[in-house]
Design a protein around this motif. Structure first.
Motif, PDB file in Angstrom:
ATOM      1  N   SER A   1       0.847  -1.186   0.000  1.00 29.10           N
ATOM      2  CA  SER A   1       0.000   0.000   0.000  1.00 29.10           C
ATOM      3  C   SER A   1       0.886   1.240   0.000  1.00 29.10           C
ATOM      4  O   SER A   1       1.923   1.271   0.654  1.00 29.10           O
ATOM      5  N   ASP A   2       0.441   2.257  -0.748  1.00 33.56           N
ATOM      6  CA  ASP A   2       1.193   3.517  -0.786  1.00 33.56           C
ATOM      7  C   ASP A   2       0.440   4.634  -0.067  1.00 33.56           C
ATOM      8  O   ASP A   2       0.636   5.802  -0.336  1.00 33.56           O
ATOM      9  N   ARG A   3      -0.395   4.257   0.894  1.00 32.79           N
ATOM     10  CA  ARG A   3      -1.199   5.258   1.590  1.00 32.79           C
ATOM     11  C   ARG A   3      -0.460   5.879   2.774  1.00 32.79           C
ATOM     12  O   ARG A   3      -1.067   6.557   3.606  1.00 32.79           O
ATOM     13  N   PHE A   4       0.847   5.683   2.866  1.00 34.99           N
ATOM     14  CA  PHE A   4       1.590   6.098   4.039  1.00 34.99           C
ATOM     15  C   PHE A   4       2.480   7.325   3.784  1.00 34.99           C
ATOM     16  O   PHE A   4       2.876   7.609   2.652  1.00 34.99           O
TER      17      PHE A   4
ATOM     18  N   PHE B   1       2.734   7.292   9.255  1.00 34.71           N
ATOM     19  CA  PHE B   1       1.324   7.662   9.385  1.00 34.71           C
ATOM     20  C   PHE B   1       0.520   7.171   8.186  1.00 34.71           C
ATOM     21  O   PHE B   1       1.063   6.974   7.094  1.00 34.71           O
ATOM     22  N   ASP B   2      -0.776   7.022   8.398  1.00 31.51           N
ATOM     23  CA  ASP B   2      -1.722   6.838   7.298  1.00 31.51           C
ATOM     24  C   ASP B   2      -2.050   8.233   6.773  1.00 31.51           C
ATOM     25  O   ASP B   2      -2.762   8.996   7.414  1.00 31.51           O
TER      26      ASP B   2
ATOM     27  N   TRP C   1       9.675  15.518   6.335  1.00 27.13           N
ATOM     28  CA  TRP C   1       8.394  14.854   6.081  1.00 27.13           C
ATOM     29  C   TRP C   1       8.499  14.132   4.735  1.00 27.13           C
ATOM     30  O   TRP C   1       8.848  14.722   3.725  1.00 27.13           O
ATOM     31  N   ILE C   2       8.209  12.817   4.734  1.00 31.11           N
ATOM     32  CA  ILE C   2       8.375  11.993   3.533  1.00 31.11           C
ATOM     33  C   ILE C   2       7.010  11.506   3.063  1.00 31.11           C
ATOM     34  O   ILE C   2       6.357  10.711   3.742  1.00 31.11           O
ATOM     35  N   ASP C   3       6.579  11.988   1.903  1.00 31.95           N
ATOM     36  CA  ASP C   3       5.303  11.520   1.334  1.00 31.95           C
ATOM     37  C   ASP C   3       5.490  10.285   0.472  1.00 31.95           C
ATOM     38  O   ASP C   3       4.550   9.526   0.242  1.00 31.95           O
ATOM     39  N   ASP C   4       6.702  10.101  -0.026  1.00 28.63           N
ATOM     40  CA  ASP C   4       7.003   8.997  -0.942  1.00 28.63           C
ATOM     41  C   ASP C   4       7.309   7.742  -0.133  1.00 28.63           C
ATOM     42  O   ASP C   4       8.458   7.343   0.017  1.00 28.63           O
TER      43      ASP C   4
ATOM     44  N   VAL D   1       7.502   4.616  -3.240  1.00 25.76           N
ATOM     45  CA  VAL D   1       6.274   4.209  -3.919  1.00 25.76           C
ATOM     46  C   VAL D   1       6.571   3.585  -5.284  1.00 25.76           C
ATOM     47  O   VAL D   1       5.975   2.579  -5.668  1.00 25.76           O
ATOM     48  N   LYS D   2       7.524   4.160  -6.013  1.00 22.76           N
ATOM     49  CA  LYS D   2       7.813   3.673  -7.367  1.00 22.76           C
ATOM     50  C   LYS D   2       8.350   2.242  -7.371  1.00 22.76           C
ATOM     51  O   LYS D   2       8.274   1.537  -8.390  1.00 22.76           O
TER      52      LYS D   2
END
Length: 451
Positions: A306-309, A354-355, A382-385, A435-436
């Protein structure tokens, strides 16, 4: 005795009803049938539940609802016509749909719950009438009459203990019992619906309440698979898995079956069999409580991603020696009403995962500012990827080289591992990647253990 639940696609029209009837009559042990609302018959079709929600909104807005009312009636009329039922069935359905719009409700939430529940309610009435018209003895059980009691909120119900005592009083004969899924009644007599996996929850509750030998959950897939078939081509089907394996996999994206929905069945030690209405002879996937021991052929049962993190990375020298550092961090999370998923750490580093679906950009900005002020880190990011892969299997607890094989398979393909953690239960390995790389990672791990 078996409790059998059918999903919306399994009860969408007369042709699908035929399959359901063949399934329930092919096994005398299939005594209790739980219905969903009619689902989509074809691409672009509208589920009856969605029509009922539209109906409810039009009533709330005091707008003309006749068109959507007719569309709902037409769905049940189509099934009634297919079986040449008497007009009594459709007359009952029309009367209940009409009453919905003219009844008094405590508030809008109570109204919405009542409307939504009627997809299952009316389909159960229809199925019972169809079975009896074909000479198959069946009786519709009204949740209100038998004391199927729930608490909580109108659209987020929880079963009450009294329900199990009431179910234990029901006597079985040679009739099939048809029971509507998705809802129950409050002690005040109001309809409350379950929030997620509604009909699945009802089936699980009945399985426990009736001490069923098996809870069969019929869907439109043959089984639960080792990996997502949109990522891995023709993955193997899972023949048997434990409930805790399913919980771990659902966390990272397994969506065929709502894992929390079957908790009552697990509490009652009732195995769950996920099967396909369109191909019922296939064995499907058997989900058993953890203490039901079995010997898996492979240490890995499933792989999900899942990439929702998102992640908050904090670096500070001598972090491990500062008493109260984590407490201050948790107090900031509490201030914003945020729960975290994981917190892997080192002597000078801490990553909090985090979710991200539960966060917005403003909260993230304020959170990071508060962390800087309260903790004075040397570096913060902060890391969105961020993606998480779950590798799960009861066999992991009994093998010593699984982690090394996973690491080798990913490093050979140049996939960077940002985090790796084996859970305390020893049946799951969590891997953080970009994510990639997530889909490639799932494919590589699958190939390593299954090809």
């Amino acid at each position: 005795m078996k409790v059998v639940k059918f999903g919306g696609s399994s009860l969408a029209n007369g042709e699908q009803f035929d399959k359901v009837i063949n399934i329930v009559t092919s096994d005398d042990d299939r005594k209790v049938i739980v219905t969903s609302a009619p689902g989509k018959r074809f691409d672009g079709d509208i589920k009856v539940t969605d029509l009922l929600i539209k109906y409810a909104n039009l009533v709330l807005e005091n707008k003309d609802y006749q068109d959507v009312y007719n569309k709902i009636v037409d769905r049940y009329q189509e099934i009634s016509n297919y079986y040449k039922l008497s007009s009594d069935t459709i007359d009952k359905i029309k009367a209940k749909l009409t009453d919905l719009a003219t009844s008094n409700y405590k508030d809008d939430e109570h109204l919405m719950a009542a409307f939504k529940a009627h997809g299952e309610f009316l389909n159960a009435i229809t199925l019972a009438d169809v079975l009896n018209s074909k000479g198959i003895k069946a009786k519709f059980l009204d949740p209100k009459e038998i004391g199927f009691l729930v608490g909580g909120e109108p659209n987020n119900a929880d079963v009450l203990p009294e329900t199990y005592a009431n179910l234990a009083k029901i006597k079985f004969d040679d009739s099939k019992i048809v029971f509507p899924g998705f809802f129950g009644y409050s002690k005040d007599g109001d309809i409350f619906t379950f929030s997620r996996g509604g009909s699945d929850i009802t089936g699980a509750i009945l399985s426990r309440g009736f001490n069923a030998d098996l809870y069969e959950n019929f869907t439109d897939v043959d089984a639960i698979y080792v990996a997502n078939n949109h990522i891995v081509k023709n993955p193997e089907a899972i023949k048997k898995m434990s409930y805790r394996e399913m919980r771990e996999l659902s966390y990272a994206g397994f969506s065929v079956f709502q894992d929390e929905a079957i908790i009552p069945a697990v509490e009652g030690q009732v195995p769950v069999n996920v099967k396909n209405t369109n191909d019922p002879q296939k064995p499907g996937t058997l989900i058993v409580p953890s203490q039901f021991l079995f010997n898996p052929a492979n240490p890995i049962t499933g792989i999900a991603s899942s990439d929702r993190f998102s992640a908050l990375y904090i670096h500070r020298y001598l972090l491990n020696k500062e008493v109260g550092f984590t407490l201050k961090l948790l107090q900031i999370f509490y201030k914003y009403g945020i729960s975290y998923e994981h917190m892997p750490s080192g002597i000078d580093d801490l990553t909090v995962i985090f979710d991200k679906s539960k966060l917005d950009s403003e909260t993230i900005k304020n959170l990071c500012n508060d962390v800087k002020k309260a903790l004075n880190p040397d570096y913060i990011e902060w890391i969105d990827d961020y993606a998480i892969i779950m590798v799960v299997g009861e066999g992991l607890a009994h093998t010593v080289d699984t982690v090394s094989k996973i690491i080798d398979s990913l490093t050979e393909k140049n996939i960077a591992i940002d985090m790796i953690n084996q859970g305390a239960s020893r049946i799951s390995i969590m891997i953080g990647t970009q994510v990639k790389d997530a889909k490639d990672a799932v494919r590589d791990i699958y190939d390593t253990f299954f090809n």
